[in-house]
Design a protein around this motif. Structure first.
Motif, short mmCIF file in Angstrom:
data_model
loop_
_atom_site.label_atom_id
_atom_site.label_comp_id
_atom_site.label_asym_id
_atom_site.label_seq_id
_atom_site.Cartn_x
_atom_site.Cartn_y
_atom_site.Cartn_z
N TRP A 1 53.95 41.36 56.53
CA TRP A 1 54.69 42.55 56.15
C TRP A 1 53.67 43.68 56.01
N PRO A 2 53.54 44.57 56.98
CA PRO A 2 52.40 45.49 57.04
C PRO A 2 52.45 46.71 56.11
N THR A 3 53.63 47.04 55.58
CA THR A 3 53.77 48.23 54.74
C THR A 3 54.60 47.91 53.50
N PRO A 4 54.50 48.74 52.47
CA PRO A 4 55.36 48.51 51.29
C PRO A 4 56.84 48.56 51.62
N GLU A 5 57.22 49.47 52.50
CA GLU A 5 58.64 49.57 52.87
C GLU A 5 59.11 48.31 53.59
N PRO B 1 66.43 40.74 40.64
CA PRO B 1 65.33 41.42 39.94
C PRO B 1 64.94 42.73 40.60
N ILE B 2 64.28 43.57 39.85
CA ILE B 2 63.55 44.71 40.41
C ILE B 2 62.22 44.17 40.93
N VAL B 3 61.88 44.51 42.16
CA VAL B 3 60.66 44.01 42.80
C VAL B 3 59.68 45.17 42.99
N ILE B 4 58.43 44.94 42.62
CA ILE B 4 57.40 45.96 42.74
C ILE B 4 56.23 45.39 43.53
N PHE B 5 55.88 46.05 44.62
CA PHE B 5 54.71 45.67 45.41
C PHE B 5 53.56 46.63 45.10
N ARG B 6 52.51 46.11 44.51
CA ARG B 6 51.30 46.91 44.31
C ARG B 6 50.57 47.01 45.65
N TRP B 7 50.27 48.25 46.09
CA TRP B 7 49.71 48.42 47.42
C TRP B 7 48.45 49.28 47.40
N GLY C 1 49.83 53.23 46.96
CA GLY C 1 50.78 53.34 45.87
C GLY C 1 51.49 52.03 45.58
N ALA C 2 52.74 52.12 45.21
CA ALA C 2 53.53 50.93 44.87
C ALA C 2 54.93 51.06 45.44
N GLY C 3 55.37 50.03 46.15
CA GLY C 3 56.73 50.00 46.66
C GLY C 3 57.68 49.45 45.62
N ILE C 4 58.83 50.09 45.46
CA ILE C 4 59.81 49.71 44.45
C ILE C 4 61.12 49.35 45.12
N LEU C 5 61.61 48.15 44.86
CA LEU C 5 62.91 47.72 45.34
C LEU C 5 63.82 47.55 44.13
N GLU C 6 64.80 48.43 44.01
CA GLU C 6 65.69 48.40 42.86
C GLU C 6 66.77 47.33 43.05
N GLN C 7 67.51 47.07 42.01
CA GLN C 7 68.55 46.04 42.06
C GLN C 7 69.63 46.39 43.07
N SER C 8 69.85 47.66 43.31
CA SER C 8 70.85 48.11 44.28
C SER C 8 70.39 47.94 45.72
N GLY C 9 69.10 47.66 45.91
CA GLY C 9 68.53 47.60 47.26
C GLY C 9 67.84 48.89 47.66
N LYS C 10 67.88 49.91 46.81
CA LYS C 10 67.22 51.18 47.11
C LYS C 10 65.71 51.00 47.09
N TYR C 11 65.05 51.61 48.09
CA TYR C 11 63.59 51.56 48.19
C TYR C 11 62.99 52.92 47.87
N SER C 12 61.84 52.90 47.20
CA SER C 12 61.07 54.13 46.99
C SER C 12 59.60 53.77 46.90
N LEU C 13 58.76 54.76 47.17
CA LEU C 13 57.31 54.58 47.12
C LEU C 13 56.75 55.47 46.04
N SER C 14 56.05 54.87 45.09
CA SER C 14 55.40 55.62 44.02
C SER C 14 53.96 55.89 44.42
#
Length: 321
Positions: free
Chosen positions: A208-212, A233-239, A243-256
């Motif tokens: 999986w090459p990117t946080p997204e 669960p809420i899933v957080i990938f430290r990258w 930054g950090a990829g965030i997968l919310e319970q709804s399935g929404k993705y965001s990059l911090s």
């Protein structure tokens, strides 16, 4: 006691213990000019307590959070300093079983010229805690349990016990997992969790090459599950620098966004600092998800500016939350 320190501890007033279950190990760090070379001169060397759960507790205590380490400790005289150091920091260890074997250790070589590190790990057959050890705990004392996914059967049994405890209570224990290795084996543990932390290394092992991409793959696997009472669960990938990829319970993705350290001195334990800072922001300060991840990234970056963890709470002097 300074006003800053008093405030730091008052934020956690009334909060139950955070328990971190995993390993406490020993690292010997050597700072050299260049590595590898035929004969390297060490300009600085020191011992440091390590292990993800052990580091999590160190950072939490620096932030004023009451916490407990739960893992096997060594009774050998030369390793008692691990327990002594945790006690001196106010980390509870009274429920830890002990073994007469040597704990895991690693030799870490930091090269100044290339700013690289080489880690030689010794994964000895050191025993883990058992479910019988875990059953000795009074779960009413804890508000958050964070577990390393290192021993599947025992960790699953521990999580099942927490789930049974939560089913009968309104003040439920928050459960989080460090999903660090053997994803296929450890995957069923996700079903019990409120939060799951993953590393860039784990993602790349799965191609999986990117946080997204990593979050999209996790989302797909979570949607495929079948069963009753499965948590999402809420899933957080430290990258790292991305930054950090965030997968919310709804399935929404965001990059911090990540924060570049003012000066890179010591990145050992930066990921563990991120996790502990996130727990602090969510559990103690009750911040929104995006704010908590942002703070975790800030603290992980700040940790890298000096050696060890004793300086991390300095960041609380600024209103970063």
């Amino acid at each position: 006691m300074s006003a800053i320190r008093a405030n730091k501890h008052s934020w956690a007033a009334g909060k139950k213990l955070v328990l971190c279950s995993g390993i406490s190990a020993m690292d010997y760090i050597s700072l050299v000019r260049q590595f590898p070379e035929q004969k390297a001169h060490c300009s600085l060397g020191y011992w440091q307590r390590s292990g993800a759960a052990s580091n999590n507790c160190t950072v939490l205590r620096q932030l004023g959070v009451p916490c407990e380490f739960f893992g096997m400790l060594s009774s050998l005289p030369m390793y008692r300093l691990l327990a002594d150091d945790m006690r001196s920091r106010g980390i509870h260890i009274e429920h830890c079983p002990s073994s007469a074997q040597a704990p895991p250790f690693a030799s870490v070589i930091l090269a100044k010229s290339t700013r690289t590190r080489t880690i030689v790990s010794c994964s000895s057959e050191f025993p883990h805690v058992s479910i019988e050890d875990f059953r000795q705990l009074d779960l009413k004392l804890y508000g958050w349990l964070h577990m390393d996914g290192i021993c599947f059967e025992t960790t699953r049994a521990m999580m099942q016990q927490v789930a049974e405890f939560n089913a009968e209570r309104e003040d439920k224990i928050i459960l989080s997992l460090e999903l660090g290795q053997e994803l296929e084996l450890m995957w069923p543990l996700v079903d019990f969790c409120d939060y799951v932390f993953c590393s860039r290394k784990l993602a790349l092992e799965q191609h999986w090459p990117t946080p997204e991409c990593a979050c999209a793959q996790m989302d797909e696997q979570l949607r495929r599950r079948r069963g009753l009472n499965l948590k999402r669960p809420i899933v957080i990938f430290r990258w790292g620098a991305q930054g950090a990829g965030i997968l919310e319970q709804s399935g929404k993705y965001s990059l911090s966004a990540a924060y570049k350290p003012r000066k890179m001195v010591d990145a050992l334990g930066a990921g563990d600092t991120f996790t502990a800072a996130f727990i602090y922001a969510i559990y103690v300060r009750e911040r929104p998800l995006a704010v908590a991840v942002d703070f975790a990234s800030r603290l992980a970056s700040h940790k890298c500016t000096k050696r060890g963890f004793d300086h991390v709470a300095d960041i609380l002097r600024a209103p970063v939350l």
